[in-house]
Design a protein around this motif. Structure first.
Motif, mmCIF file in Angstrom:
data_model
loop_
_atom_site.group_PDB
_atom_site.id
_atom_site.type_symbol
_atom_site.label_atom_id
_atom_site.label_comp_id
_atom_site.label_asym_id
_atom_site.label_seq_id
_atom_site.Cartn_x
_atom_site.Cartn_y
_atom_site.Cartn_z
ATOM 1 N N SER A 59 0.839 -1.211 0.000
ATOM 2 C CA SER A 59 0.000 0.000 0.000
ATOM 3 C C SER A 59 0.866 1.250 0.000
ATOM 4 O O SER A 59 2.060 1.201 0.341
ATOM 5 C CB SER A 59 -0.935 0.030 1.219
ATOM 6 N N GLY A 60 0.239 2.364 -0.361
ATOM 7 C CA GLY A 60 0.926 3.650 -0.253
ATOM 8 C C GLY A 60 1.162 4.008 1.204
ATOM 9 O O GLY A 60 2.181 4.607 1.554
ATOM 10 N N THR A 61 0.220 3.630 2.061
ATOM 11 C CA THR A 61 0.371 3.894 3.493
ATOM 12 C C THR A 61 1.616 3.204 4.032
ATOM 13 O O THR A 61 2.386 3.798 4.810
ATOM 14 C CB THR A 61 -0.873 3.386 4.254
ATOM 15 N N ILE A 64 4.652 5.205 3.096
ATOM 16 C CA ILE A 64 4.855 6.380 3.967
ATOM 17 C C ILE A 64 5.397 5.932 5.323
ATOM 18 O O ILE A 64 6.338 6.520 5.859
ATOM 19 C CB ILE A 64 3.537 7.169 4.127
ATOM 20 N N THR A 85 -5.264 16.745 3.143
ATOM 21 C CA THR A 85 -4.845 15.497 2.517
ATOM 22 C C THR A 85 -5.740 14.378 2.996
ATOM 23 O O THR A 85 -6.657 14.591 3.796
ATOM 24 C CB THR A 85 -3.360 15.181 2.851
ATOM 25 N N PHE A 86 -5.475 13.177 2.500
ATOM 26 C CA PHE A 86 -6.140 11.979 2.985
ATOM 27 C C PHE A 86 -5.397 11.496 4.230
ATOM 28 O O PHE A 86 -4.181 11.652 4.328
ATOM 29 C CB PHE A 86 -6.120 10.921 1.867
ATOM 30 N N ALA A 88 -4.162 8.934 5.296
ATOM 31 C CA ALA A 88 -3.017 8.026 5.161
ATOM 32 C C ALA A 88 -1.683 8.770 5.136
ATOM 33 O O ALA A 88 -0.644 8.189 5.444
ATOM 34 C CB ALA A 88 -3.149 7.180 3.900
ATOM 35 N N SER A 89 -1.690 10.058 4.758
ATOM 36 C CA SER A 89 -0.438 10.837 4.798
ATOM 37 C C SER A 89 0.041 10.998 6.229
ATOM 38 O O SER A 89 1.238 11.054 6.487
ATOM 39 C CB SER A 89 -0.641 12.237 4.216
ATOM 40 N N VAL A 152 2.161 16.954 -0.064
ATOM 41 C CA VAL A 152 1.220 16.162 -0.864
ATOM 42 C C VAL A 152 0.895 16.910 -2.158
ATOM 43 O O VAL A 152 0.808 18.147 -2.148
ATOM 44 C CB VAL A 152 -0.086 15.917 -0.067
ATOM 45 N N ASP A 178 4.348 12.812 -0.867
ATOM 46 C CA ASP A 178 3.196 11.932 -1.025
ATOM 47 C C ASP A 178 2.589 12.202 -2.400
ATOM 48 O O ASP A 178 1.781 13.117 -2.567
ATOM 49 C CB ASP A 178 2.191 12.179 0.107
ATOM 50 N N ALA A 180 0.789 9.999 -3.988
ATOM 51 C CA ALA A 180 -0.200 8.918 -4.136
ATOM 52 C C ALA A 180 -1.247 9.243 -5.199
ATOM 53 O O ALA A 180 -1.732 8.352 -5.888
ATOM 54 C CB ALA A 180 -0.885 8.651 -2.794
ATOM 55 N N GLU A 181 -1.577 10.533 -5.321
ATOM 56 C CA GLU A 181 -2.623 10.939 -6.262
ATOM 57 C C GLU A 181 -2.027 11.544 -7.533
ATOM 58 O O GLU A 181 -2.767 12.055 -8.369
ATOM 59 C CB GLU A 181 -3.549 11.962 -5.569
ATOM 60 N N SER A 202 0.638 5.413 -4.806
ATOM 61 C CA SER A 202 -0.412 4.482 -4.398
ATOM 62 C C SER A 202 -1.084 3.900 -5.631
ATOM 63 O O SER A 202 -1.291 4.596 -6.626
ATOM 64 C CB SER A 202 -1.462 5.182 -3.539
ATOM 65 N N ASN A 204 -4.028 2.130 -5.120
ATOM 66 C CA ASN A 204 -5.306 1.765 -4.516
ATOM 67 C C ASN A 204 -6.404 1.763 -5.595
ATOM 68 O O ASN A 204 -6.234 2.349 -6.656
ATOM 69 C CB ASN A 204 -5.624 2.770 -3.402
ATOM 70 N N LYS A 207 -7.132 4.941 -7.668
ATOM 71 C CA LYS A 207 -6.051 5.788 -8.177
ATOM 72 C C LYS A 207 -5.878 5.621 -9.693
ATOM 73 O O LYS A 207 -6.481 4.743 -10.299
ATOM 74 C CB LYS A 207 -4.749 5.473 -7.433
ATOM 75 N N GLY A 214 -2.102 -1.294 -3.478
ATOM 76 C CA GLY A 214 -0.652 -1.386 -3.575
ATOM 77 C C GLY A 214 -0.038 -0.012 -3.495
ATOM 78 O O GLY A 214 -0.744 0.999 -3.495
HETATM 79 C C1 LIG Z 1 -4.509 7.001 -1.485
HETATM 80 C C2 LIG Z 1 -3.655 7.895 -0.724
HETATM 81 C C3 LIG Z 1 -2.693 7.418 0.184
HETATM 82 C C4 LIG Z 1 -2.614 5.998 0.632
HETATM 83 O O1 LIG Z 1 -2.422 5.060 -0.291
HETATM 84 P P1 LIG Z 1 -2.970 3.568 -0.041
HETATM 85 O O2 LIG Z 1 -2.309 2.837 -1.155
HETATM 86 O O3 LIG Z 1 -4.436 3.597 -0.145
HETATM 87 O O4 LIG Z 1 -2.478 3.107 1.289
HETATM 88 C C5 LIG Z 1 -1.844 8.326 0.781
HETATM 89 N N1 LIG Z 1 -1.936 9.628 0.545
HETATM 90 C C6 LIG Z 1 -2.847 10.140 -0.294
HETATM 91 C C7 LIG Z 1 -2.874 11.608 -0.523
HETATM 92 C C8 LIG Z 1 -3.754 9.290 -0.936
HETATM 93 O O5 LIG Z 1 -4.681 9.803 -1.746
#
Ligand SMILES: *Cc1c(COP(=O)(O)O)cnc(C)c1O
Length: 397
Positions: A59-61, A64, A85-86, A88-89, A152, A178, A180-181, A202, A204, A207, A214
């Protein structure tokens, strides 16, 4: 009444090639958290981003989290994080028992405000925690330089990386990006995720590249990706038996999941193009709406910024729009089986982070109040758009 099919915010969009890579994984019996697709997907990411090294994770989490582990973040440390942000950051800061310090946004990109960032660093160094929001609740903290900065690129729009990297360099604080997006986004022709010591991606389910779940950690410094791969593999020392001198994690990506990633990477350019085209269609539509006397805003790319337009977002103030607020629009879309979502609620306004340190202006809270993410899948059809626009026409008459 038969209901029309649901239009999702950002649904999966497979191209077909994923299955070839999955079939290969089965035929070669690489049903494991390693194998040719894992290596291949990592190489695809290196080739696409121009960053020298990559390690794919579950995962992206996790990416991080590992970045913070590798920077030796621990209890008593302050980690600066973008507030808008989301979650998970920010959550991995808590996994490490460290103290998050949230920084509000600037209005041009909605990402971390460089000026607030520098003020926050100075306040931490001087131990002037009373200058930060909730500072009185953190009297135990020692005066210190923050241990890391997590910036982010929200919704795919790059942050102001010139200013932010300058500040990170000036105070010698490692920068974690980050992205991820933001796979496919660029700032002055340099890929998002390549500015910091480490970048995070990410894959996910929602995405732009989706492996069903992942992530990846990318870096120009091989020591980080080697260490991340080691930690993600239960920190197994080199020995015939199981030998451990570090605490490890089970964060690797499966070779079957990586197969999906390899298929997806064959069409990444088309996906970015499709999302950017979505944005242009919304732009054309809302230009027409605004001629009816409304004032709906879309976020422009400043000079040198290239967004993958992962999600198209709109903002509008009820006072300037016949008292139509974002909830009214969201609920009306929902009633027509069209998914939209308010802009992300900033971390400093989340109940779970209510006591956290912060430097805020009113930018991110206002965005949360007035902003809506529109359906933005790369597989939206002409008919889908027609339905979305007809539904919006019923509100913006
Ligand atoms: C989706 C997302 C993550 C986390 O990624 P995962 O793969 O879902 O764990 C982290 N930061 C941001 C900004 C995201 O949008």
């Amino acid at each position: 009444m038969t209901q029309l099919p649901r239009i999702w915010l950002s649904p999966p969009h497979m191209c077909g090639r994923e299955q070839e890579f999955i079939r290969n994984a089965f035929e070669t019996n690489w049903i494991a958290p390693m194998g040719p697709n894992v290596t291949g997907f990592e190489q695809d990411l290196i080739d696409y981003t121009g960053v020298k090294h990559a390690v794919v994770l579950n995962s992206g989490t996790a990416a991080i989290h590992l970045s913070l582990v590798m920077l030796n973040i621990k209890k008593g440390d302050i980690v600066i994080c973008q507030s808008l942000t989301f979650s998970a950051s920010a959550n991995p800061i808590i996994y490490q028992c460290a103290t998050p310090l949230f920084i509000d946004s600037e209005p041009d990109t909605w990402n971390m405000d460089p000026e607030l960032l520098e003020n926050a660093i100075i306040a931490c160094q001087e131990g002037n925690f009373h200058k930060l929001g909730n500072g009185s609740k953190h009297k135990h903290l020692k005066p210190q330089k923050p241990k890391a900065i997590i910036v982010v690129h929200l919704y795919g729009m790059p942050a102001k990386m010139d200013e932010i990297t300058k500040i990170a360099d000036k105070y010698d604080i490692p920068l974690i990006e980050d992205a991820a997006e933001a796979l496919g986004s660029r700032y002055n022709e340099k890929t998002c995720g390549s500015f910091g010591k480490m970048g995070i991606l990410s894959f996910n389910g929602n995405k732009i590249v989706n492996t069903s779940g992942g992530g990846a950690l990318i870096s120009d410094e091989e020591e980080y990706t080697l260490k991340a791969r080691f930690l993600a593999t239960q920190a197994r020392d080199n020995a015939p038996h199981y030998e451990h001198s570090n605490i490890g994690y089970n964060y690797r990506m499966s070779n079957v999941v990586a197969a999906i990633g390899r298929g997806q990477m064959t069409v990444i350019n088309d996906r970015v193009e499709a999302r950017r085209k979505n944005f242009e269609r919304y732009r054309d539509y809302f230009t027409k709406v605004n001629k009816r006397g409304y004032e709906i805003n879309l976020l422009d790319e400043p000079q040198g910024f290239f967004s993958n337009r992962w999600l198209t977002t709109i903002t509008f103030e009820p006072e300037k729009n016949n008292n139509i607020d974002r909830e009214k629009v969201r609920i009306h879309l929902e009633a027509n089986n069209i998914e939209s979502r308010p802009l992300w609620k900033p971390m400093h306004a989340q109940p779970v982070f209510s006591d956290s340190l912060r430097v805020v202006n009113d930018v991110s809270e206002k965005l949360f109040d007035t902003g809506l993410c529109m359906p933005s899948g790369s597989n939206l059809s002409d008919e889908d758009f027609e339905r979305i626009f007809n539904t919006l026409d019923q509100i913006f008459t």
